[in-house]
Design a protein around this motif. Structure first.
Motif, PDB file in Angstrom:
ATOM      1  N   ILE A 176       0.868  -1.021   0.006  1.00  0.00           N
ATOM      2  CA  ILE A 176      -0.014  -0.018  -0.009  1.00  0.00           C
ATOM      3  C   ILE A 176       0.899   1.020  -0.018  1.00  0.00           C
ATOM      4  N   ASN A 177       0.600   2.035  -0.885  1.00  0.00           N
ATOM      5  CA  ASN A 177       1.438   3.314  -1.062  1.00  0.00           C
ATOM      6  C   ASN A 177       1.097   4.400   0.065  1.00  0.00           C
ATOM      7  N   PRO A 178       1.910   4.807   0.639  1.00  0.00           N
ATOM      8  CA  PRO A 178       1.417   5.783   2.096  1.00  0.00           C
ATOM      9  C   PRO A 178       0.921   6.859   1.587  1.00  0.00           C
ATOM     10  N   PHE A 179       0.814   7.397   0.421  1.00  0.00           N
ATOM     11  CA  PHE A 179       0.626   8.866  -0.058  1.00  0.00           C
ATOM     12  C   PHE A 179      -0.918   8.626  -0.737  1.00  0.00           C
ATOM     13  N   HIS A 180      -1.105   7.566  -1.788  1.00  0.00           N
ATOM     14  CA  HIS A 180      -2.330   7.462  -2.304  1.00  0.00           C
ATOM     15  C   HIS A 180      -3.350   6.389  -1.788  1.00  0.00           C
ATOM     16  N   LYS A 181      -2.739   5.603  -0.985  1.00  0.00           N
ATOM     17  CA  LYS A 181      -3.113   4.450  -0.232  1.00  0.00           C
ATOM     18  C   LYS A 181      -3.638   3.277  -1.410  1.00  0.00           C
ATOM     19  N   ALA A 182      -3.025   3.289  -2.644  1.00  0.00           N
ATOM     20  CA  ALA A 182      -3.347   2.436  -3.501  1.00  0.00           C
ATOM     21  C   ALA A 182      -2.336   1.138  -3.388  1.00  0.00           C
ATOM     22  N   ARG A 183      -2.757  -0.031  -3.928  1.00  0.00           N
ATOM     23  CA  ARG A 183      -1.559  -1.291  -3.825  1.00  0.00           C
ATOM     24  C   ARG A 183      -0.859  -0.848  -5.043  1.00  0.00           C
ATOM     25  N   VAL A 184       0.316  -0.785  -5.009  1.00  0.00           N
ATOM     26  CA  VAL A 184       1.427  -0.748  -6.266  1.00  0.00           C
ATOM     27  C   VAL A 184       2.545  -1.713  -5.962  1.00  0.00           C
ATOM     28  N   MET A 185       3.154  -1.835  -6.922  1.00  0.00           N
ATOM     29  CA  MET A 185       4.380  -2.627  -6.889  1.00  0.00           C
ATOM     30  C   MET A 185       5.514  -2.089  -6.008  1.00  0.00           C
ATOM     31  N   HIS A 186       6.029  -2.733  -4.828  1.00  0.00           N
ATOM     32  CA  HIS A 186       7.344  -2.075  -4.339  1.00  0.00           C
ATOM     33  C   HIS A 186       8.401  -2.725  -4.580  1.00  0.00           C
ATOM     34  N   PHE A 187       9.301  -2.179  -5.139  1.00  0.00           N
ATOM     35  CA  PHE A 187      10.403  -2.925  -5.772  1.00  0.00           C
ATOM     36  C   PHE A 187      11.802  -2.879  -4.751  1.00  0.00           C
ATOM     37  N   GLY A 188      11.456  -2.671  -3.769  1.00  0.00           N
ATOM     38  CA  GLY A 188      12.677  -2.996  -2.770  1.00  0.00           C
ATOM     39  C   GLY A 188      11.993  -3.265  -1.418  1.00  0.00           C
ATOM     40  N   ILE A 189      13.088  -3.154  -0.304  1.00  0.00           N
ATOM     41  CA  ILE A 189      12.855  -3.480   1.127  1.00  0.00           C
ATOM     42  C   ILE A 189      13.143  -2.130   1.919  1.00  0.00           C
ATOM     43  N   ASP A 190      12.269  -1.990   2.651  1.00  0.00           N
ATOM     44  CA  ASP A 190      12.295  -0.623   3.594  1.00  0.00           C
ATOM     45  C   ASP A 190      12.817  -1.258   4.988  1.00  0.00           C
ATOM     46  N   PHE A 191      13.927  -0.532   5.556  1.00  0.00           N
ATOM     47  CA  PHE A 191      14.509  -0.570   6.830  1.00  0.00           C
ATOM     48  C   PHE A 191      14.183   0.622   7.489  1.00  0.00           C
ATOM     49  N   ALA A 192      13.547   0.652   8.585  1.00  0.00           N
ATOM     50  CA  ALA A 192      12.960   1.870   9.721  1.00  0.00           C
ATOM     51  C   ALA A 192      14.251   2.028  10.406  1.00  0.00           C
ATOM     52  N   THR A 193      14.790   3.108  10.313  1.00  0.00           N
ATOM     53  CA  THR A 193      16.085   3.601  11.272  1.00  0.00           C
ATOM     54  C   THR A 193      15.920   5.032  11.666  1.00  0.00           C
ATOM     55  N   HIS A 194      16.824   5.374  12.432  1.00  0.00           N
ATOM     56  CA  HIS A 194      16.992   7.026  12.938  1.00  0.00           C
ATOM     57  C   HIS A 194      17.793   7.406  12.018  1.00  0.00           C
ATOM     58  N   ARG A 195      17.542   8.790  12.130  1.00  0.00           N
ATOM     59  CA  ARG A 195      18.266   9.676  11.256  1.00  0.00           C
ATOM     60  C   ARG A 195      19.711   9.823  11.793  1.00  0.00           C
ATOM     61  N   GLY A 196      20.612   9.384  10.663  1.00  0.00           N
ATOM     62  CA  GLY A 196      21.997   9.354  11.087  1.00  0.00           C
ATOM     63  C   GLY A 196      22.630   8.116  11.223  1.00  0.00           C
ATOM     64  N   ASP A 197      21.960   7.108  11.266  1.00  0.00           N
ATOM     65  CA  ASP A 197      22.289   5.690  11.549  1.00  0.00           C
ATOM     66  C   ASP A 197      23.160   5.364  10.142  1.00  0.00           C
ATOM     67  N   ASN A 198      24.011   4.407  10.223  1.00  0.00           N
ATOM     68  CA  ASN A 198      25.237   4.048   9.292  1.00  0.00           C
ATOM     69  C   ASN A 198      24.081   3.247   8.215  1.00  0.00           C
ATOM     70  N   VAL A 199      24.592   3.492   6.831  1.00  0.00           N
ATOM     71  CA  VAL A 199      24.171   2.630   5.829  1.00  0.00           C
ATOM     72  C   VAL A 199      25.253   2.022   5.091  1.00  0.00           C
TER      73      VAL A 199
END
Length: 326
Positions: free
Chosen positions: A191-214
């Motif tokens: 589910i897209n967080p902006f328009h709430k429609a089901r769309v293809m998500h082409f990656g993986i999201d990792f929740a972080t704090h600002r400044g965490d190492n990537v």
């Protein structure tokens, strides 16, 4: 003393003594012998039917031992079959995922075919021919050893020729995630967080704090750096690393970027700080793997630093159809 026989003579009206010839004696003796032979045969048959001789008992024990041995061979052959199937599957995974090569045509799959052929022949010929069974088992053992040797030699050769592939393969998570709690959304329909429609998500999201190492997930060269993006759409600040062999990784919605285009990086190097740039609703790292221009599920490549239980946990979390962070 033999009995004397008489016969009545009607002409003389007297009993005359019967005279025996040698033929009469021979016929009588032959009759006795025939009767004795019939009786003896009958006695032997009854004895063999109800009483075991030492030789019979020995043969019976030998047959039982051979039958047990054949059953053990049958079980072992089935076990060899399952092991070969497992080796075949493992080899296919090694070649496809790590070496990007086609599975061996003369390896475990051929072994499985040859094994099935010999095993079916055994079943058709039965288990009574011990020499045939031992010959078939010997052939199967040779096939198994030859297959394992051929497959292992091929793997060693590929490992030597492609040692850089192992270090450049994107095989770790892009952020520190030892407790496995940072994975927020997986690859697939979300589910897209902006328009709430089901769309293809082409990656993986990792929740972080600002400044965490990537972290760079594999050795490679920085292909693209996009920074200072003030647009609240798209990837925001992001980096692309070329790992060779058609692999590219993308790290999006970053904060401060610490590498430049053309830089060489090693697996585990810090390449940026986590942020919330672009089309993002919370600080996180959007991570993609691109193979030959096509985005694929990055979770399948997170093989370093994860045991089976940890990987299954990540797989379960990534499989939820929730709302993505971008």
């Amino acid at each position: 003393m033999a009995r004397i026989k008489y016969t009545y003579d009607t002409q003389t009206c007297r009993y005359e003594r019967v005279k025996r010839t040698w033929m009469d004696v021979f016929l009588n003796f032959a009759g006795y012998l025939a009767t004795a032979a019939v009786v003896a045969t009958f006695v032997v048959l009854i004895r063999n039917a109800y009483y075991e001789t030492p030789q019979t008992r020995s043969l019976t024990r030998e047959n039982e031992s051979l039958r047990e041995h054949h059953e053990n061979l049958r079980a072992e052959l089935f076990e060899v079959s399952s092991v070969i199937d497992a080796l075949n599957q493992r080899n296919n995974n090694i070649y496809r995922k790590i070496y990007e090569a086609e599975p061996l045509q003369n390896g475990a799959s051929t072994t499985r075919s040859n094994f099935s052929k010999h095993y079916k022949t055994i079943l058709q010929n039965g288990w009574d021919n011990e020499d045939y069974v031992e010959d078939a088992v010997d052939k199967i053992e040779k096939i198994r050893k030859a297959s394992s040797k051929r497959s292992m030699e091929e793997v060693i050769r590929l490992a030597r020729d492609n040692s850089e592939i192992l270090t450049s393969l994107p095989a770790i998570q892009p952020v520190e995630n030892k407790d496995l709690k940072k994975l927020a959304s997986g690859f697939g329909m979300r589910i897209n967080p902006f328009h709430k429609a089901r769309v293809m998500h082409f990656g993986i999201d990792f929740a972080t704090h600002r400044g965490d190492n990537v972290l760079a997930t594999g050795d490679g060269r920085v292909k693209l750096v996009k920074s200072n993006s003030k647009l609240e759409t798209g990837y925001g600040n992001y980096i692309e690393i070329d790992h060779g062999n058609g692999y590219v990784t993308r790290y999006a919605h970053l904060g401060e970027i610490e590498v430049g285009q053309g830089d060489r990086v090693k697996r585990g190097d810090t390449i940026a700080k986590a942020g919330n740039s672009g089309g993002s609703i919370a600080p996180h790292v959007h991570y993609e793997i691109i193979k030959d221009g096509n985005q694929i599920d990055p979770l399948n490549f997170m093989i370093q630093g994860l045991d089976d239980h940890m990987f299954r946990t990540l797989r379960q979390v990534a499989g939820r159809e929730n709302q993505s962070l971008d």
